[in-house]
Design an enzyme around this catalytic site. Structure first.
Site: not given
Lengths: 595, 583, 129
Positions: B280, B283, B301, B321, B360, B363, B369, B511
């Site tokens: 990132e 990026e 993220c 990103s 998650k 996720e 992907e 988090c």
């Protein structure tokens, strides 16, 4: 127009649902056909109050008071009375012999009434702003805008002693002064026309019969506290009142009595209508404001009070319809005049919806301090069918019952509270010996349980538990411990509920327990309902001494549980009986006993 | 700050003006009983337990919603208050199923604690349980209406704190319950699975999907190579389930217990975090220095944030990103890079992520992907709560374990990796490496205090030797709208956007305050956990992602360089607009 | 949207008040009762009634109510009208056509002078002026 006769036809919802609109149309047609249209003026007015005898037609200046009028009677009234001058005797309200020749205002129903809030109802056409203006309408607004300061107005309200008519009885001047004194760029004025109490229609009739009184009062308030926008929150179940109010607002706007620079005073004010959506809890002020904001109608904790932080967090004066309707009169006649009416603590008049087992049920307005006995027996004409008075329930689902020994209590906020009831918005339900007190408590509790918003545990769960207990009691499954449980839950709801709905929902139960605990015990211990109202506890038996064996009851019994030989006493099989009461109704010999 | 004098139970105390009675009473050593109140949220005043009295006034008022006034004399407990509170509690219990022994909140339930504290032995009222089916349509969260006590916290959280609006009250009175609008299933609603509702629910009405059975089963399957990774925020919170202070760093004990539970390899998500920074950060340099691509660049993220942007701000997708989240990166590398090195086939590797996060769970299957390795890159996600249950069920004496290390290949991390767990951490880590990527030099001082702390939106301008980078850090999804509106307004007017780089974390505190963390998070606890994170950072050997030797090795041996074709194939993803409601 | 000024509102009130007060009976001391039985109507009592109403309107007399009643019994001198007024004796007039009606308003009601030639029911001689 030089009219020589005026025919006033009641067009409140009650009479309209009994076709008073049809009566109006037919009379109009007849009058035109007979060429009388330049002589007779037909006027649709608001509620006369004697709803028991509607539709009502009043002819002036003859002062003929027609009651129970049907559309078929329209032709006769025009032909006989208007054309030929002969009142239609069988439609005229029958006075007692001793009262012949007294004026309408002095018949027992009206004599003890003093119509301030309802001053224009039954007198003017609510759809015509000119008629409102003619009776000193918008004169109080003139006085306020050009001759009084906001402080003057507050002072007048203070002297008047006007207390909120929605039920809480909070001094109106104090509410206004809180909002007036707080600094804010935006303030609001709200009219609570949600009137949720079952059977109450005071506010509805006021708006149907005299919508401009609300508009004028709210504008005066806006001027007093510094608000420029008002909202009338009215329940959607009042389509006629909504229509009349919309019309009135439109007419007021057209005339410039609402909008910018009213009467050239430089003061702007406008009013919008907001409709309710079927929730009793939205009559509670914080839930009402949440609803206007587009949120779910749930109450919020107070403080902060709406007067300081209300609609969209801005200072808001929110008052009940009746309170608003009293304001113009107070300004015109003076607070002192208003304060002379009523009692020490409760000034002015109160509108009541007097219903139940009375002869003259309808809408009344009496000075505070009038006793319950005067209301029920003088104005109400006593108990129907000669039955015995048992209790009167006041204050709707938030109120309590008052038994016979307190009939001479002067009606005011404090007295009713001491008796375990409340003034509430003005519902009065009269009950006789055939009414079961537990049933009435259950009826009200069923309503509040259904209408509970669900936010706070005491009301949401407590109400349902109490209802469950009452239900069991009325079905003969009660236990003695239930009485204490009712009191325990009731107290928790009163103390710990978030809003007035939960806080007062136990009142009918606690009040009936206070005065009629013996009835509860009878239901529980003897499994008996003396009033004969709780189906499961009512037993129908046949008295063999009176029964001649005609067999009519057996024929009418829907479950075939009555047996017996011809001309011999019959018997009812209790195990099959569904308590419909048919046999009791049809027996010509009084042989069926209910108890 | 104006102070006022009041009395609580005749004890004179002084509190700041505007303090509620509930807060004020603590100064007089009283914790007024409560159920619906939560320090994160404005009071809903729903439960009716916190009632108190003012002297000489028979009324009872709610301590949570009433502000103390000068001279107030408050009574917090007298026999009458006790009786009424007890009745209210009994009423709530009469409306609640009696199956504590089988409830996800057994021993960790606020209602259970109240019932125990009040010594309830019998509820004198009829049991009335709401009959309504459980909504377990969501892969991450479950709603059980029967246990709901209508405290309203989840609605406040979802609407006010998170601005997602997936939950609301529907129905009235006794029939009122919590559900998405129009009573659609949670999976068909705007829900981003952040799990904040489960973290705030006082009882077992909202809870995460428990996927430990699948893990237990795999642990006894010898044909599977079991791999596990732990997120940065887990290590500072897991100790709370064992009586330790929030913020106690237990990394090496966690590695230890995971090995003892039977995992073949123990990795660390922080490695993935370092890797994310490499990708990132590169990026960002592409966009900021080489002007290839739009600015601002927004971090991606946080899966709750990804879902939120796809639903509410799909027009901003070009600003995202394309880097995957750290654990997904570790996951895909486990089944490619690690598989290669060990000779184990990807399909025989079972990857578990232990996360502070409920989103998650969703996720890992959000798009194809997430199968970049050829099989599902991460097989299951367990929250910190599920992890602690596994430890306890196994009987392992967690606190007394010897320390162990993780498996280096995908387990070594720098301080920049661990700070991902706190709000502002991604930004700070990115800045440390961005400096190097832009200037070729290393920073002397790597601490960026302006990114840290619990303020909802943190804005700053970072000066890299004259090059100014405007950053914004937002946490708690309700704060996102302000930042997004500022950016959108500027872009629409054709002006320079106010920020170059934006970090968003869905959960307040980052988090460490995740939806899957141990119950009872408040700002105080979030701050303590974050402190633990920053301490771990301070003590790390390396503090910048680009210094991570195992990361360097990964690029040398496998990926080539950041943003290489291989990187893009494995470590990057795409986003697309999603509807708020599936009909 | 014609915005009304203060003066205009007050004037409007004056006008409409007069209209509405015609309905009122309260406080009106003078009563004109027109016999509207069959014989009365046949003799033209409706025109009489109309004339009374219009004249009273024209002269702006606010204190007068015009009512109708059935046959008074004086069928041979219809239309008959009874006038009840404080300060004046209760008088029954006969053969009251529209013109006489107007006269009764002007003379009897306004000037308190009996219209002797039409009086049917005479008061006592000493009261008559």
């Amino acid at each position: 127009m030089a009219y020589r006769s005026f025919v006033l036809i009641c067009s409140g919802t009650g009479c309209e649902s009994n076709k008073s609109g049809v009566i109006f149309d037919r009379m109009a047609k007849q009058i035109t056909e007979k060429g009388l249209q330049s002589e007779i003026q037909l006027v649709k007015t608001g509620c006369f109050g004697l709803c028991e005898r509607g539709p009502i037609v009043k002819v002036l200046p003859d002062e003929t008071f027609y009651v129970d009028v049907k559309p078929e009677d329209a032709d006769k009234i025009v032909e006989e009375h208007l054309l030929k001058g002969r009142p239609v005797k069988n439609l005229v309200y029958q006075y007692e012999e001793s009262q012949k020749n007294i004026k309408i205002e002095n018949i027992p129903f009206y004599q003890k009434q003093f119509r301030i809030v309802l001053r224009n109802c039954g007198v003017i056409d609510p759809e015509n702003i000119n008629e409102y203006i003619a009776r000193d309408g918008y004169k109080a607004l003139e006085k306020a805008l050009f001759e009084m300061t906001p402080d003057d107005i507050i002072e007048e309200l203070k002297i008047s002693g006007l207390r909120g008519r929605g039920g809480a009885g909070f001094p109106t001047w104090r509410k206004w002064v809180f909002t007036k004194d707080v600094q804010s760029d935006v303030k609001y004025v709200v009219c609570n026309a949600d009137e949720g109490d079952p059977g109450a229609y005071m506010d509805r009739s006021t708006i149907e019969g005299d919508p401009h009184s609300i508009i004028e009062a709210m504008t005066i308030c806006g001027y007093t506290v510094g608000a420029h926008q008002g909202y009338v929150y009215i329940r959607a179940e009042y389509p006629l009142a909504i229509r009349r109010l919309e019309m009135a607002i439109r007419q007021a706007r057209e005339m410039g009595l609402l909008g910018k620079d009213i009467l050239g005073s430089g003061f702007d004010f406008d009013i919008e209508i907001r409709l309710g959506a079927g929730a009793f809890v939205c009559g509670e002020e914080t839930a009402l404001l949440a609803s206007i904001e587009g949120n779910r109608g749930m109450p919020r904790p107070r403080p902060p009070f709406p007067a300081i932080s209300g609609l969209w967090g801005k200072p808001t004066v929110i008052n009940n319809v009746e309170t608003w309707a009293s304001i113009p009169v107070i300004l015109l006649k003076g607070g002192k005049w208003f304060a002379q009416i009523g009692t020490e603590t409760s000034k002015g008049t109160k509108v009541f919806a007097l219903t139940g087992k009375v002869n003259n049920s309808g809408l009344i307005e009496v000075p505070m301090g009038t006793t319950l006995r005067e209301v029920i027996f003088d104005i109400g004409g006593g108990i129907k069918n000669g039955k015995k008075f048992k209790a009167v329930q006041s204050g709707g689902p938030s109120g309590g019952v008052i038994p016979a020994e307190y009939l001479d209590t002067p009606i005011d906020y404090e007295n009713l509270q001491k008796l375990g009831s409340i003034m509430g918005s003005g519902g009065l339900i009269v009950m006789d010996e055939d009414d079961c007190m537990i049933d009435i408590a259950k009826f009200y509790l069923e309503f509040t349980v259904d209408e509970s918003c669900g936010k706070c545990s005491p009301c949401r769960i407590g109400g349902k538990q109490m209802y469950g207990i009452l239900d069991r009691i009325t079905k003969g499954k009660g236990e003695l411990a239930d009485i204490d449980k009712l009191k325990q839950i009731g107290r928790a709801m009163q103390k710990a509920s978030l809003c007035g709905l939960g806080q007062t929902a136990p009142n009918p139960v606690l009040s009936t327990l206070r005065y009629f605990e013996h009835e509860y015990r009878q239901h529980i211990l003897e499994k008996k309902c003396a009033a004969g109202s709780c189906k499961e506890l009512v037993f129908y038996t046949i008295n063999p001494q009176k029964c001649i064996g005609c067999g009519l009851c057996a024929m009418k019994c829907p479950v075939n549980c009555i047996s017996g030989e011809k001309r011999k006493p019959h018997t009812i099989d209790q195990s099959k009986c569904i308590k419909c009461g048919n046999c009791y109704t049809v027996c010509k010999f009084g042989a069926v006993i209910k108890g | 700050m104006e102070m006022i004098q009041i009395k609580v139970n005749d004890i004179a105390i002084e509190v700041p003006k505007g303090t509620t009675i509930l807060e004020a009473a603590r100064k007089a050593q009283v914790n007024i009983p409560k159920l619906c109140n939560h320090p994160d949220l404005p009071p809903t005043a729903a439960c009716g337990l916190c009632i108190v009295k003012i002297k000489n006034n028979p009324k009872m008022i709610r301590a949570c919603a009433t502000k103390a006034e000068p001279g107030m004399e408050i009574i917090t407990h007298d026999p009458e208050l006790y009786q009424v509170r007890r009745t209210v509690l009994e009423l709530i219990l009469s409306n609640h199923p009696n199956d504590c022994l089988q409830c996800p909140r057994n021993q960790n339930c606020e209602l259970q604690t109240l019932a125990a504290d009040f010594g309830i032995r019998e509820v004198p009222f009829t049991q009335m349980i709401v009959e309504h089916p459980v909504d377990d349509s969501s892969p991450a969260l479950t709603i059980n209406p029967a246990k709901c006590v209508k405290c309203g916290r989840c609605v406040e959280v979802c609407q006010v704190m998170q601005n997602v609006w997936a939950l609301e009250f529907i129905g009235r009175g006794y029939n009122m319950r919590i559900a998405p609008a129009a009573d659609v299933k949670l999976i068909d609603s705007p829900c981003v699975k952040c799990g904040q509702c489960t973290a705030h629910c006082p009882v077992g009405a909202l809870y995460e999907k428990d996927e430990t059975p699948a893990v237990w089963e795999v642990l006894q399957d010898p044909s599977k190579h079991k791999v596990v990774q732990i997120a940065p925020a887990v290590r500072v919170a897991v100790g709370e389930a064992f009586g330790l202070e929030p913020g106690t760093v237990l990394t090496k004990k966690i590695y230890s217990v995971l090995k003892r539970l039977g995992f073949d390899a123990v990795f660390d998500t922080n490695f993935g975090a370092d890797l994310t920074i490499m990708e990132e950060g590169s990026e960002f340099v592409e966009r900021f220095v080489h002007k290839k691509g739009v600015l601002p660049l927004i971090t991606s993220c946080c899966p709750g944030w990804v879902d939120y942007l796809e639903k509410y701000y799909p027009e901003m997708i070009p600003h995202f990103s394309s880097a995957k989240s750290p654990h997904e990166m570790v996951g895909v590398l486990t089944k490619t890079y690690y598989a290669q090195k060990t000779g184990i086939s990807a399909k025989d590797i079972y990857g578990v992520s232990i996360m502070p996060c409920t989103a998650k769970k969703y996720e890992i299957t959000r798009s194809d992907e997430m199968r970049a390795s050829g099989v599902q890159d991460i097989d299951v996600v367990l929250t910190t709560r599920e992890f602690t249950r596994m430890i306890k069920a196994s009987g392992i004496d967690f606190l007394n374990l010897p320390d162990m290390d993780a498996d280096s290949l995908l387990g070594d991390y720098t301080g920049a990796g661990v700070i991902f767990g706190a709000t502002g951490g991604v930004m700070e880590a990115a800045l440390r490496t961005a400096y190097y990527l832009v200037t070729g030099k290393d920073l002397g001082k790597v601490d960026f205090e302006e990114t840290r702390g619990l303020e909802g939106i943190k804005r700053a301008t970072i000066d890299f030797n004259g090059v100014k980078i405007n950053i914004a850090v937002a946490h708690g999804l309700a704060n996102v709208q302000y930042v997004m509106e500022e950016v959108k307004e500027a872009l629409a007017a054709g002006k320079e956007p106010p920020y170059h780089f934006i970090e968003v974390m869905a959960c307040r505190g980052g988090c460490v305050g995740g939806g899957g963390q141990p119950y009872g998070a408040t700002d105080e606890i979030r701050a303590k956990r974050a402190k633990g994170i920053y301490e771990d950072d301070k003590q790390s050997e390396f503090r910048c992602s680009h210094h991570n030797p195992m990361v360097q090795k990964l690029y040398q041996e496998f990926l080539g360089k950041p943003l290489s074709e291989k990187s893009h194939e494995l470590l990057h993803t795409h986003y697309h607009e999603r509807p708020l409601y599936n009909r | 949207m014609a915005k009304i000024t203060l003066e205009e509102l007050r004037r409007l009130r004056e006008q409409t008040k007069a209209d509405i007060e015609k309905r009122e009976v309260e406080g009106k001391e003078t009563l004109v009762i027109v016999g509207m039985g069959t014989c009365g109507i046949a003799a033209g009592a409706r025109e009489t009634l109309k004339a009374f109403v219009e004249t009273i309107e024209k002269l702006g007399l606010k204190d007068v109510v015009v009512k109708q009643t059935g046959c008074m019994g004086y069928c041979y001198v219809e239309p008959t009208v009874e006038v009840v007024m404080p300060d004046m004796p209760r008088t029954i007039y006969g053969k009251v056509n529209a013109d006489v009606a107007r006269k009764i308003v002007e003379d009897h009601i306004v000037h308190k002078k009996l219209v002797s030639e039409h009086v049917m029911d005479k008061p006592a001689a000493d009261i008559m002026k």
